[in-house]
Design a protein around this motif. Structure first.
Motif, PDB file in Angstrom:
ATOM      1  N   ARG A 203       0.839  -1.202   0.000  1.00 51.77           N
ATOM      2  CA  ARG A 203       0.000   0.000   0.000  1.00 51.77           C
ATOM      3  C   ARG A 203       0.877   1.257   0.000  1.00 51.77           C
ATOM      4  O   ARG A 203       2.045   1.222   0.414  1.00 51.77           O
ATOM      5  N   PRO A 204       0.353   2.384  -0.432  1.00 52.46           N
ATOM      6  CA  PRO A 204       1.087   3.641  -0.321  1.00 52.46           C
ATOM      7  C   PRO A 204       1.484   3.910   1.136  1.00 52.46           C
ATOM      8  O   PRO A 204       0.702   3.634   2.056  1.00 52.46           O
ATOM      9  N   ASP A 205       2.687   4.401   1.341  1.00 44.99           N
ATOM     10  CA  ASP A 205       3.295   4.637   2.664  1.00 44.99           C
ATOM     11  C   ASP A 205       3.747   3.341   3.338  1.00 44.99           C
ATOM     12  O   ASP A 205       4.338   3.374   4.418  1.00 44.99           O
ATOM     13  N   GLY A 206       3.473   2.173   2.718  1.00 39.48           N
ATOM     14  CA  GLY A 206       3.904   0.908   3.305  1.00 39.48           C
ATOM     15  C   GLY A 206       5.399   0.688   3.150  1.00 39.48           C
ATOM     16  O   GLY A 206       6.092   1.387   2.392  1.00 39.48           O
ATOM     17  N   LYS A 207       5.911  -0.295   3.882  1.00 35.53           N
ATOM     18  CA  LYS A 207       7.347  -0.570   3.875  1.00 35.53           C
ATOM     19  C   LYS A 207       7.617  -2.016   3.429  1.00 35.53           C
ATOM     20  O   LYS A 207       6.884  -2.938   3.814  1.00 35.53           O
ATOM     21  N   LEU A 208       8.667  -2.156   2.632  1.00 29.70           N
ATOM     22  CA  LEU A 208       9.134  -3.472   2.195  1.00 29.70           C
ATOM     23  C   LEU A 208      10.573  -3.646   2.649  1.00 29.70           C
ATOM     24  O   LEU A 208      11.423  -2.779   2.406  1.00 29.70           O
ATOM     25  N   LEU A 209      10.849  -4.762   3.298  1.00 35.15           N
ATOM     26  CA  LEU A 209      12.206  -5.075   3.739  1.00 35.15           C
ATOM     27  C   LEU A 209      12.771  -6.172   2.842  1.00 35.15           C
ATOM     28  O   LEU A 209      12.236  -7.274   2.788  1.00 35.15           O
TER      29      LEU A 209
ATOM     30  N   LYS B 246      15.760   2.276  -8.096  1.00 38.00           N
ATOM     31  CA  LYS B 246      15.720   3.083  -9.318  1.00 38.00           C
ATOM     32  C   LYS B 246      14.539   2.691 -10.196  1.00 38.00           C
ATOM     33  O   LYS B 246      13.835   3.556 -10.741  1.00 38.00           O
ATOM     34  N   ARG B 247      14.291   1.383 -10.356  1.00 35.74           N
ATOM     35  CA  ARG B 247      13.185   0.926 -11.201  1.00 35.74           C
ATOM     36  C   ARG B 247      11.829   1.381 -10.680  1.00 35.74           C
ATOM     37  O   ARG B 247      10.919   1.699 -11.441  1.00 35.74           O
ATOM     38  N   ASN B 248      11.691   1.354  -9.352  1.00 38.27           N
ATOM     39  CA  ASN B 248      10.379   1.550  -8.739  1.00 38.27           C
ATOM     40  C   ASN B 248      10.196   2.903  -8.064  1.00 38.27           C
ATOM     41  O   ASN B 248       9.121   3.173  -7.519  1.00 38.27           O
ATOM     42  N   GLY B 249      11.221   3.743  -8.090  1.00 36.25           N
ATOM     43  CA  GLY B 249      11.115   5.029  -7.409  1.00 36.25           C
ATOM     44  C   GLY B 249      10.885   4.866  -5.921  1.00 36.25           C
ATOM     45  O   GLY B 249      10.167   5.655  -5.292  1.00 36.25           O
ATOM     46  N   ALA B 250      11.498   3.831  -5.350  1.00 39.41           N
ATOM     47  CA  ALA B 250      11.297   3.521  -3.935  1.00 39.41           C
ATOM     48  C   ALA B 250      12.227   4.363  -3.062  1.00 39.41           C
ATOM     49  O   ALA B 250      13.399   4.547  -3.385  1.00 39.41           O
ATOM     50  N   GLN B 251      11.680   4.864  -1.962  1.00 44.39           N
ATOM     51  CA  GLN B 251      12.491   5.618  -1.006  1.00 44.39           C
ATOM     52  C   GLN B 251      13.225   4.645  -0.087  1.00 44.39           C
ATOM     53  O   GLN B 251      12.602   3.786   0.540  1.00 44.39           O
ATOM     54  N   ARG B 252      14.524   4.777  -0.024  1.00 44.92           N
ATOM     55  CA  ARG B 252      15.308   3.865   0.807  1.00 44.92           C
ATOM     56  C   ARG B 252      15.476   4.455   2.204  1.00 44.92           C
ATOM     57  O   ARG B 252      15.914   5.588   2.366  1.00 44.92           O
ATOM     58  N   LEU B 253      15.129   3.661   3.208  1.00 42.20           N
ATOM     59  CA  LEU B 253      15.223   4.081   4.601  1.00 42.20           C
ATOM     60  C   LEU B 253      16.466   3.472   5.247  1.00 42.20           C
ATOM     61  O   LEU B 253      17.143   2.625   4.664  1.00 42.20           O
ATOM     62  N   ASP B 254      16.743   3.897   6.467  1.00 43.50           N
ATOM     63  CA  ASP B 254      17.918   3.377   7.173  1.00 43.50           C
ATOM     64  C   ASP B 254      17.779   1.880   7.445  1.00 43.50           C
ATOM     65  O   ASP B 254      16.731   1.413   7.901  1.00 43.50           O
TER      66      ASP B 254
ATOM     67  N   TYR C  74      20.429  -6.209   4.413  1.00 44.60           N
ATOM     68  CA  TYR C  74      19.123  -5.611   4.660  1.00 44.60           C
ATOM     69  C   TYR C  74      18.996  -4.277   3.927  1.00 44.60           C
ATOM     70  O   TYR C  74      19.874  -3.413   4.045  1.00 44.60           O
ATOM     71  N   ALA C  75      17.911  -4.112   3.195  1.00 40.22           N
ATOM     72  CA  ALA C  75      17.558  -2.823   2.601  1.00 40.22           C
ATOM     73  C   ALA C  75      16.062  -2.595   2.829  1.00 40.22           C
ATOM     74  O   ALA C  75      15.241  -3.467   2.527  1.00 40.22           O
ATOM     75  N   LEU C  76      15.711  -1.432   3.377  1.00 42.80           N
ATOM     76  CA  LEU C  76      14.330  -1.099   3.733  1.00 42.80           C
ATOM     77  C   LEU C  76      13.819   0.009   2.797  1.00 42.80           C
ATOM     78  O   LEU C  76      14.489   1.025   2.619  1.00 42.80           O
ATOM     79  N   PHE C  77      12.638  -0.207   2.225  1.00 40.10           N
ATOM     80  CA  PHE C  77      12.072   0.749   1.279  1.00 40.10           C
ATOM     81  C   PHE C  77      10.667   1.154   1.719  1.00 40.10           C
ATOM     82  O   PHE C  77       9.924   0.354   2.292  1.00 40.10           O
ATOM     83  N   GLN C  78      10.317   2.396   1.393  1.00 38.25           N
ATOM     84  CA  GLN C  78       8.955   2.882   1.654  1.00 38.25           C
ATOM     85  C   GLN C  78       8.361   3.377   0.353  1.00 38.25           C
ATOM     86  O   GLN C  78       9.014   4.064  -0.442  1.00 38.25           O
ATOM     87  N   LYS C  79       7.080   3.038   0.156  1.00 37.74           N
ATOM     88  CA  LYS C  79       6.377   3.481  -1.042  1.00 37.74           C
ATOM     89  C   LYS C  79       5.773   4.853  -0.779  1.00 37.74           C
ATOM     90  O   LYS C  79       5.257   5.119   0.309  1.00 37.74           O
ATOM     91  N   SER C  80       5.866   5.736  -1.755  1.00 34.10           N
ATOM     92  CA  SER C  80       5.333   7.082  -1.578  1.00 34.10           C
ATOM     93  C   SER C  80       3.819   7.033  -1.405  1.00 34.10           C
ATOM     94  O   SER C  80       3.133   6.146  -1.934  1.00 34.10           O
ATOM     95  N   GLY C  81       3.263   8.008  -0.655  1.00 32.20           N
ATOM     96  CA  GLY C  81       1.818   8.077  -0.426  1.00 32.20           C
ATOM     97  C   GLY C  81       1.095   8.593  -1.645  1.00 32.20           C
ATOM     98  O   GLY C  81       1.691   9.069  -2.617  1.00 32.20           O
ATOM     99  N   LEU C  82      -0.232   8.510  -1.600  1.00 31.48           N
ATOM    100  CA  LEU C  82      -1.052   8.974  -2.723  1.00 31.48           C
ATOM    101  C   LEU C  82      -1.008  10.495  -2.812  1.00 31.48           C
ATOM    102  O   LEU C  82      -0.948  11.184  -1.824  1.00 31.48           O
TER     103      LEU C  82
END
Length: 435
Positions: A373-379, A399-407, A427-435
């Motif tokens: 979901r938007p604002d969700g996180k994928l590890l 780069k492919r998905n425009g994912a924001q990388r978190l700490d 480990y790489a943590l990503f967050q999807k941008s919100g609507l």
């Protein structure tokens, strides 16, 4: 495979079983499955199973050295494969440089000859077994010096593996290889729903079991013990899980009521840890029905519940269309970071495997990202040391998905020392941008 006439409490019996397992690994089988097949055929008592397993794992960690020695000691490659396995197992036991070597050298030689003599397939070679092993004892120092300049013999890895580690980690490669050759610790994860780490350490001390803390919930036993003898294990108080693997669940920051996906979930260590963190709606996905059963068994022991689903993480047939708040993607990889626990991996993998698995993992990550979901996180988690499976994969995904990388920790290298003892994970943590 013929039944052995050997006494099942003898070293010869265990050597023969381990030799057969090593032969199966050389034929392309993973060591756990090879041992399971041997156990199914021989039905050895528990003590003999433990000895076979110990010898086989020791041999995998010394296989480069053992095979280099055989190339000198034997006039031609030992055949059949079981004979080769027996000689490698015997040499591995005599190459043991620990102060508490399990057997005296003369015992190993005697029992290896006895093992050969008991098996019709290799009985003709018992004299050769005796000659090879006795020559090694006579000429040990010179032989070890002779093979010392061969990288595969010095480090007990295939040459391509050594070179790959050296290129990726030019200042750390020797420590990485050495850590991979060490025996892994028995590390436990304390179930926060049942007790605290310090309380559990006190419980162990009261029962005479030496242990130390490796993390907020991680406890390392000074000496491994059978799982059945771990206090509180049957009641779900603790689980066996490496200290590095215990970082996954806290990084996802799950909260009560969240819908969470644990993709490629078997054997379920991270599944259980997520459920210990919060009251969540968790779906554990795996492509293997038998491995899903193991997750279910672990959750029953922990008295926790999750929905279990068989399915391909690169596909969508299993998904009901409802997005997830959190996704744990522990993707397929070469497992080069956990080689101390699975020493056969180094002999089974090929140089091109990393690229093939990275391609599959990229498909899985892109597929799962669409279910977040938007604002969700994928590890994104992998137990590989190869950059194309870890950091390069993470950068390309972002780069492919425009994912924001978190700490997140990034690449953890395997470490085996006092106060810090864990496998190599990324480990790489990503967050999807919100609507």
């Amino acid at each position: 495979m013929p039944k052995s006439s050997l006494k099942n409490d003898s070293l010869a019996y265990s050597l023969l079983g381990a030799a057969r397992a090593v032969a199966k690994v050389k034929a392309g089988n993973a060591l756990p499955q090879a041992l399971a097949a041997i156990f199914g055929q021989l039905n050895p008592p528990l003590q003999a199973r433990g000895a076979m397993q110990d010898i086989a794992y020791r041999t995998m960690r010394r296989l480069g050295q053992a095979e280099a020695l055989l190339s000198i000691l034997a006039s031609k490659p030992p055949s059949p494969a079981e004979l080769h396995g027996l000689l490698c197992c015997a040499l591995a036991l005599m190459l043991n440089d620990d102060a508490d070597a399990p057997y005296e050298d003369f015992t190993v030689v005697d029992q290896a000859v006895t093992a050969a003599d008991s098996d019709p397939a290799i009985a003709h070679a018992k004299g050769m077994v005796n000659a090879v092993l006795r020559r090694f004892l006579r000429e040990r120092a010179g032989l070890l010096q002779q093979i010392g300049n061969q990288p595969a013999a010095r480090w007990n890895y295939p040459n391509w593996w050594i070179e790959t580690v050296r290129q990726a980690y030019p200042s750390q490669w020797e420590a990485i290889l050495a850590a991979g050759n060490s025996a892994p610790p028995l590390t436990l994860r304390v179930n926060r729903r049942k007790t605290g780490r310090d309380d559990y350490l006190r419980m162990l001390a009261e029962q005479g079991i030496a242990a130390s803390a490796l993390g907020p919930w991680a406890v390392k036993l000074e000496r491994p013990v059978p799982v059945a003898q771990i206090p509180g294990f049957a009641e779900g108080m603790v689980s066996v899980q490496d200290a590095a693997a215990q970082l996954a669940a806290p990084l996802l920051d799950v909260q009560d009521g969240m819908r969470v996906l644990d993709a490629c979930a078997a054997p379920g260590g991270k599944t259980g840890h997520l459920l210990e963190q919060a009251d969540i709606d968790l779906l554990a996905l795996d492509s293997d029905a038998l491995r899903l059963k193991r997750i279910d068994e672990n959750l029953q022991r922990l008295q926790l519940r999750a929905a279990l689903q068989q399915g391909d993480a690169a596909g969508r047939q299993w998904w009901n269309g409802q997005p997830f708040d959190r996704i744990l993607a522990d993707v397929p990889c070469t497992a080069s970071g956990i080689v101390r626990r699975h020493p056969d991996i180094r002999w089974l993998r090929r140089k091109g495997d990393a690229l093939q698995l990275a391609t599959l993992s990229a498909r899985i990550l892109d597929n799962l990202w669409s279910m977040l979901r938007p604002d969700g996180k994928l590890l994104f988690v992998t137990c590989s040391l190869w950059p194309q499976e870890s950091e390069m994969q993470a950068a390309a995904f972002a780069k492919r998905n425009g994912a924001q990388r978190l700490d997140a920790p990034g690449q953890l290298l395997p470490v085996a020392q006092e106060g810090q003892d864990h496998d190599g994970l990324f480990y790489a943590l990503f967050q999807k941008s919100g609507l």
